[in-house]
Design a protein around this motif. Structure first.
Motif, PDB file in Angstrom:
ATOM      1  N   ARG A  43       0.913  -1.269  -0.208  1.00 30.61           N
ATOM      2  CA  ARG A  43      -0.285  -0.043  -0.434  1.00 30.61           C
ATOM      3  C   ARG A  43       0.992   0.899  -0.218  1.00 30.61           C
ATOM      4  NH1 ARG A  43      -3.592   0.101   5.307  1.00 30.61           N
ATOM      5  NH2 ARG A  43      -0.563   0.243   6.509  1.00 30.61           N
ATOM      6  N   ASP A  44       1.962   0.871   0.676  1.00 24.26           N
ATOM      7  CA  ASP A  44       2.560   2.142   1.057  1.00 24.26           C
ATOM      8  C   ASP A  44       2.936   2.706  -0.684  1.00 24.26           C
ATOM      9  OD1 ASP A  44       1.926   3.478   3.498  1.00 24.26           O
ATOM     10  OD2 ASP A  44       4.118   1.138   4.310  1.00 24.26           O
ATOM     11  N   HIS A  45       3.978   1.529  -1.134  1.00 26.12           N
ATOM     12  CA  HIS A  45       4.793   1.982  -2.986  1.00 26.12           C
ATOM     13  C   HIS A  45       3.457   2.711  -3.463  1.00 26.12           C
ATOM     14  CE1 HIS A  45       6.785  -0.930  -6.475  1.00 26.12           C
ATOM     15  NE2 HIS A  45       6.520   0.436  -6.620  1.00 26.12           N
ATOM     16  N   ALA A  96       3.381   6.912   3.744  1.00 27.55           N
ATOM     17  CA  ALA A  96       3.668   6.402   3.158  1.00 27.55           C
ATOM     18  C   ALA A  96       5.312   6.282   2.418  1.00 27.55           C
ATOM     19  CB  ALA A  96       3.328   5.876   1.392  1.00 27.55           C
ATOM     20  N   LEU A  97       5.671   7.661   2.068  1.00 26.46           N
ATOM     21  CA  LEU A  97       7.130   8.054   2.305  1.00 26.46           C
ATOM     22  C   LEU A  97       7.622   7.691   3.025  1.00 26.46           C
ATOM     23  CD1 LEU A  97       5.832  11.394  -0.326  1.00 26.46           C
ATOM     24  CD2 LEU A  97       7.385   9.018  -1.156  1.00 26.46           C
ATOM     25  N   PRO A 102      11.415  -0.768   0.232  1.00 29.34           N
ATOM     26  CA  PRO A 102      12.430  -0.725  -0.762  1.00 29.34           C
ATOM     27  C   PRO A 102      12.260   0.169  -1.605  1.00 29.34           C
ATOM     28  CG  PRO A 102      12.715  -3.650  -0.016  1.00 29.34           C
ATOM     29  CD  PRO A 102      11.915  -2.347   0.207  1.00 29.34           C
ATOM     30  N   GLU A 103      11.592  -0.692  -2.464  1.00 33.77           N
ATOM     31  CA  GLU A 103      10.173   0.561  -3.384  1.00 33.77           C
ATOM     32  C   GLU A 103      10.127   1.947  -2.704  1.00 33.77           C
ATOM     33  OE1 GLU A 103      10.089  -0.355  -6.890  1.00 33.77           O
ATOM     34  OE2 GLU A 103      11.480  -2.357  -5.795  1.00 33.77           O
ATOM     35  N   ARG A 108      11.229   7.404  -3.201  1.00 32.12           N
ATOM     36  CA  ARG A 108      12.452   8.897  -1.942  1.00 32.12           C
ATOM     37  C   ARG A 108      13.367   9.520  -3.023  1.00 32.12           C
ATOM     38  NH1 ARG A 108      10.711   5.664   2.329  1.00 32.12           N
ATOM     39  NH2 ARG A 108      13.418   5.292   2.527  1.00 32.12           N
ATOM     40  N   ALA A 109      14.109   8.518  -3.409  1.00 34.08           N
ATOM     41  CA  ALA A 109      15.464   8.512  -4.095  1.00 34.08           C
ATOM     42  C   ALA A 109      14.928   9.918  -5.429  1.00 34.08           C
ATOM     43  CB  ALA A 109      15.933   8.333  -4.337  1.00 34.08           C
TER      44      ALA A 109
END
Length: 173
Positions: A43-45, A96-97, A102-103, A108-109
């Motif tokens: 969900r965060d992704h 989420a951010l 990993p995704e 974020r990057a």
């Protein structure tokens, strides 16, 4: 993927963020959960992708009239207000951010690199890396404070303008 991103926004408009699942978003988008998980690990992704896509859709800063400070502040304000009109989405993006996925770290990057590029593009004479670093830190802190409810998103443009003036000029304008 576009249907899943759109369905995520719709789910956030109707359900609390913590209750949304990838399966619910897939159902709303009319795709199987397996298909959704092919694109999004969590969900965060999904929610981080919504912010990333909105950022990518934002027009690039264009050279214009005004001081370099005003141009950089305007570029930061554009990004800061991407989700300002949708409080549930804004809160979900903040959470989420910050996720340790990993995704999400990859997004974020990418978001950080895009913010830096927009600052560089907005400053017509080039910007010192030290100033860029501080402005990126100020921006992320402002977004976090707004996402946590300490500031209203409508306050961000003015706050970022003052911070930009302090960083670039040593004093607010």
């Amino acid at each position: 993927m576009a249907r899943l991103v759109a369905a995520t926004v719709e789910e956030l408009r109707t359900h609390p963020e913590e209750r949304i699942t990838v399966r619910q978003v897939a159902a709303r988008a009319g795709v199987s959960p397996a298909t959704a998980y092919t694109y999004f690990a969590s969900r965060d992704h999904l929610v981080a992708e919504v912010f990333w896509q909105r950022l990518q859709a934002l027009p690039s800063p264009q050279p214009g009239s005004g001081s370099p400070t005003a141009l950089v502040a305007a570029a930061l304000a554009d990004i800061a207000t991407l989700v300002a009109d949708e409080p549930a989405l804004a809160a979900a993006c903040t959470a989420a951010l910050l996720a340790d996925d990993p995704e999400v770290r990859r997004l974020r990057a990418s978001i950080g690199a895009e913010v830096a590029e927009r600052i560089r593009t907005a400053h017509p004479g080039g910007i010192a890396e030290e100033h860029l670093s501080v402005l990126a830190l100020v921006f992320s802190g402002a977004m976090l404070q707004a996402g946590m409810g300490y500031l209203d998103y409508s306050q961000l443009p003015e706050r970022l303008a003052v911070a930009t003036a302090i960083v670039l000029n040593g004093a607010p304008t």
